[in-house]
Design an enzyme around this catalytic site. Sequence first.
Site, PDB file in Angstrom:
ATOM      1  N   SER A 229     -32.535 -21.092   2.612  1.00 61.87           N
ATOM      2  CA  SER A 229     -33.965 -21.052   2.895  1.00 61.87           C
ATOM      3  C   SER A 229     -34.319 -22.096   3.945  1.00 61.87           C
ATOM      4  O   SER A 229     -33.717 -22.118   5.014  1.00 61.87           O
ATOM      5  CB  SER A 229     -34.741 -21.233   1.591  1.00 61.87           C
ATOM      6  OG  SER A 229     -35.995 -20.631   1.696  1.00 61.87           O
ATOM      7  N   LYS A 233     -32.225 -22.856   7.459  1.00 60.70           N
ATOM      8  CA  LYS A 233     -32.637 -23.091   8.843  1.00 60.70           C
ATOM      9  C   LYS A 233     -31.880 -24.326   9.352  1.00 60.70           C
ATOM     10  O   LYS A 233     -31.398 -24.376  10.489  1.00 60.70           O
ATOM     11  CB  LYS A 233     -34.144 -23.347   8.940  1.00 60.70           C
ATOM     12  CG  LYS A 233     -35.050 -22.303   8.283  1.00 60.70           C
ATOM     13  CD  LYS A 233     -36.531 -22.658   8.446  1.00 60.70           C
ATOM     14  CE  LYS A 233     -37.461 -22.117   7.372  1.00 60.70           C
ATOM     15  NZ  LYS A 233     -37.466 -20.719   7.081  1.00 60.70           N
ATOM     16  N   GLN A 275     -43.497 -14.295   7.979  1.00 59.61           N
ATOM     17  CA  GLN A 275     -43.712 -15.660   8.458  1.00 59.61           C
ATOM     18  C   GLN A 275     -43.522 -15.658   9.968  1.00 59.61           C
ATOM     19  O   GLN A 275     -42.467 -15.286  10.473  1.00 59.61           O
ATOM     20  CB  GLN A 275     -42.718 -16.613   7.803  1.00 59.61           C
ATOM     21  CG  GLN A 275     -42.905 -18.047   8.285  1.00 59.61           C
ATOM     22  CD  GLN A 275     -42.257 -19.065   7.380  1.00 59.61           C
ATOM     23  OE1 GLN A 275     -41.143 -18.866   6.910  1.00 59.61           O
ATOM     24  NE2 GLN A 275     -42.957 -20.155   7.137  1.00 59.61           N
ATOM     25  N   HIS A 363     -34.456 -15.142  -4.457  1.00 55.00           N
ATOM     26  CA  HIS A 363     -34.281 -15.975  -3.266  1.00 55.00           C
ATOM     27  C   HIS A 363     -33.338 -17.140  -3.577  1.00 55.00           C
ATOM     28  O   HIS A 363     -33.572 -17.897  -4.512  1.00 55.00           O
ATOM     29  CB  HIS A 363     -35.664 -16.473  -2.840  1.00 55.00           C
ATOM     30  CG  HIS A 363     -35.694 -17.290  -1.592  1.00 55.00           C
ATOM     31  ND1 HIS A 363     -34.972 -16.982  -0.463  1.00 55.00           N
ATOM     32  CD2 HIS A 363     -36.405 -18.411  -1.289  1.00 55.00           C
ATOM     33  CE1 HIS A 363     -35.232 -17.880   0.477  1.00 55.00           C
ATOM     34  NE2 HIS A 363     -36.093 -18.764   0.002  1.00 55.00           N
TER      35      HIS A 363
HETATM   36  C1  MCU Z   1     -37.116 -19.132   3.987  1.00 53.95           C
HETATM   37  O1  MCU Z   1     -37.472 -20.508   4.023  1.00 53.95           O
HETATM   38  C2  MCU Z   1     -38.722 -20.986   3.570  1.00 53.95           C
HETATM   39  C3  MCU Z   1     -39.867 -20.275   4.235  1.00 53.95           C
HETATM   40  O2  MCU Z   1     -39.773 -20.468   5.630  1.00 53.95           O
HETATM   41  C4  MCU Z   1     -41.172 -20.859   3.723  1.00 53.95           C
HETATM   42  O3  MCU Z   1     -42.280 -20.179   4.260  1.00 53.95           O
HETATM   43  C5  MCU Z   1     -41.262 -20.788   2.234  1.00 53.95           C
HETATM   44  O4  MCU Z   1     -42.386 -21.486   1.841  1.00 53.95           O
HETATM   45  O5  MCU Z   1     -40.155 -21.436   1.676  1.00 53.95           O
HETATM   46  C6  MCU Z   1     -38.895 -20.926   2.044  1.00 53.95           C
HETATM   47  C7  MCU Z   1     -37.940 -21.846   1.327  1.00 53.95           C
HETATM   48  O6  MCU Z   1     -37.510 -22.833   1.864  1.00 53.95           O
HETATM   49  O7  MCU Z   1     -37.741 -21.577   0.017  1.00 53.95           O
HETATM   50  C8  MCU Z   1     -36.951 -22.459  -0.723  1.00 53.95           C
END
Ligand code: MCU
Length: 417
Positions: A229, A233, A275, A363
Amino acid sequence: SGPTTAPATTKAPVTSVVAPTPTTLSTSVAPPVATSTPPSPGTCPSTPSGLGSPVSNQLNDPFTFHGGGKVTTKADWACRQAEISQLLQRYELGTLPPKPSTVSASFSGSTLSITASEGGKSISFSVSISGIPSGAGPHPAIINFGTFGASLPIPAGVATINFNNDDIAAQQGGSSRGQGKFYTLYGSSHSAGALTAWAWGVSRIIDALELTQAQTKIDPKRIGVTGCSRNGKGAMVAGALEPRIALTLPEESGAGGSGCWRLAAYQKSTGANVQDAPQIVQENVWFSPSFNSYVNNVNQLPFDHHMLAGLIAPRPVYIMENVDMEWLGKVSTYGCMGVARKQWQALGALDKFGYSQVGGNSHCSFPSSQQSGELNAFIGKYLLNNANAGNTNIFRSTQTPSVSLDNWSPWPVPNLA
Ligand code: MCU
């Protein structure tokens, strides 16, 4: 944090993304200067200042230099990668500082302690190394972003280096800008966003592994990086900015990782709950403040994230994504990485590119369908030196979003192999 922080899907997901109408939007920047002679090895063309042209809602051509010359050889590709890295740092990620003047390290128990000094300032941080195999080694290892253990299964024979990336640069929303040890060293107004600061931290871990190989028994030439997530990145950017990373394993990185800004913008324009760049810079401090000027017109950017991924090429990458949520980039990551793959194709290295998009898992809960034939094949081949670990030329989705990859990338793919 976690998946619950993503907005709920309120609209029907858009799974069909036709190519945008090709446009060349007006720009005040002078047209590119054509260079007829390709650079000889070791000599790179200079990069004109400014955003360059064309401004386009299609994905930029990685095989044309910012100044207009064509990439026709492997040496050109190395030049172009250096240029793309500079452009990404300038307009999106912020500046990656060079190796600090002093880096020292010590290993005790399972703790690798690292001190970096620059300009009279110094910071220290440590990482714990777990699962170091017995035997003289040296053994491969995977640097995992986050303090809760990897969210993918790391097989026996590979150590795990637990990297508390938030200690280097905080990611607690907008007010956490400039907080963390990176900013203690370089100043709280340094241009680097958290992703770049973390990549700097990964580089210092590898510096430290080079210094302590006799003690850790870890091979600094067989280091993978992973995270899920927001930390996915981070894994993607670390693999892109640090060439000593031997295997990049971003998990569900979505927008800002394996998704492209232009694809997300297009989807957003059709009403999808994705997003996009204007939202992501409001949510957190992953990017440089310099990116804020471009988020409302990403078509101006002289790159997109297919080219962030391309900084890894031809080193191996295996990208894991999820089909279950639009927000997590189910269409954008498929299209973006489908185009990114052309860079490995150009280099004759398709066996070093994997993109796999499945569903049914929540997720960051690694699905078993990606394990034996995919993740283990990549780790087996590229970290454990097992040539027979399985097929690593992978591009698949259980939903195959209808994105016309060729319409999004209307440029020829040279043979650079
Ligand atoms: C996928 O990564 C992020 C996403 O960019 C955010 O918008 C969301 O709030 O959180 C995701 C994440 O890091 O989940 C653990």
